[in-house]
Write a protein that holds these residues in place. Structure first.
Motif, mmCIF file in Angstrom:
data_model
loop_
_atom_site.group_PDB
_atom_site.id
_atom_site.type_symbol
_atom_site.label_atom_id
_atom_site.label_comp_id
_atom_site.label_asym_id
_atom_site.label_seq_id
_atom_site.Cartn_x
_atom_site.Cartn_y
_atom_site.Cartn_z
ATOM 1 N N LYS A 155 0.842 -1.184 0.000
ATOM 2 C CA LYS A 155 0.000 0.000 0.000
ATOM 3 C C LYS A 155 0.879 1.236 0.000
ATOM 4 C CE LYS A 155 -3.828 -2.141 2.364
ATOM 5 N NZ LYS A 155 -4.729 -2.067 3.491
ATOM 6 N N ARG A 156 0.410 2.259 -0.654
ATOM 7 C CA ARG A 156 1.180 3.485 -0.755
ATOM 8 C C ARG A 156 1.063 4.339 0.503
ATOM 9 N NH1 ARG A 156 -0.347 7.484 -5.361
ATOM 10 N NH2 ARG A 156 0.396 9.285 -4.270
ATOM 11 N N PHE A 157 -0.072 4.243 1.181
ATOM 12 C CA PHE A 157 -0.304 5.023 2.385
ATOM 13 C C PHE A 157 -0.643 4.086 3.542
ATOM 14 C CE2 PHE A 157 -1.443 7.899 -1.072
ATOM 15 C CZ PHE A 157 -0.764 9.048 -0.720
ATOM 16 N N THR A 158 -0.122 4.399 4.720
ATOM 17 C CA THR A 158 -0.503 3.641 5.914
ATOM 18 C C THR A 158 -1.842 4.169 6.405
ATOM 19 O OG1 THR A 158 0.565 5.172 7.451
ATOM 20 C CG2 THR A 158 1.928 3.368 6.566
#
Length: 77
Positions: free
Chosen positions: A3-6
């Motif tokens: 995933k690019r963002f947490t």
């Protein structure tokens, strides 16, 4: 899949929207689509970091229970 963002980053991005920043501006700043923003808002709206941890625990537990149920149903067949 990476995933690019947490989840913590997602909550921070959504807090910008709650603070009154325009959705278009937030999306442009973080390079996300409007649809992504609204999907995140639907899932994470109003959550804090502690809530995210609990959500993750519940999702993991649910995944394990589904696997156990599927295994037991296969054993019964």
């Amino acid at each position: 899949m990476k995933k690019r963002f947490t989840e913590q980053q997602i909550v921070a991005i959504l807090k910008e929207g709650e603070a009154g920043v325009a959705v278009k501006e937030i999306c442009r700043k973080h390079n996300i689509s409007d649809a992504t923003f609204y999907t995140w808002r639907k899932k994470y709206h109003g959550m804090e970091i502690g809530d995210l941890r609990r959500l993750k625990q519940l999702e993991d537990e649910n995944r394990k229970l589904k696997r156990l149920l599927a295994d037991s149903m296969l054993d019964n067949d």
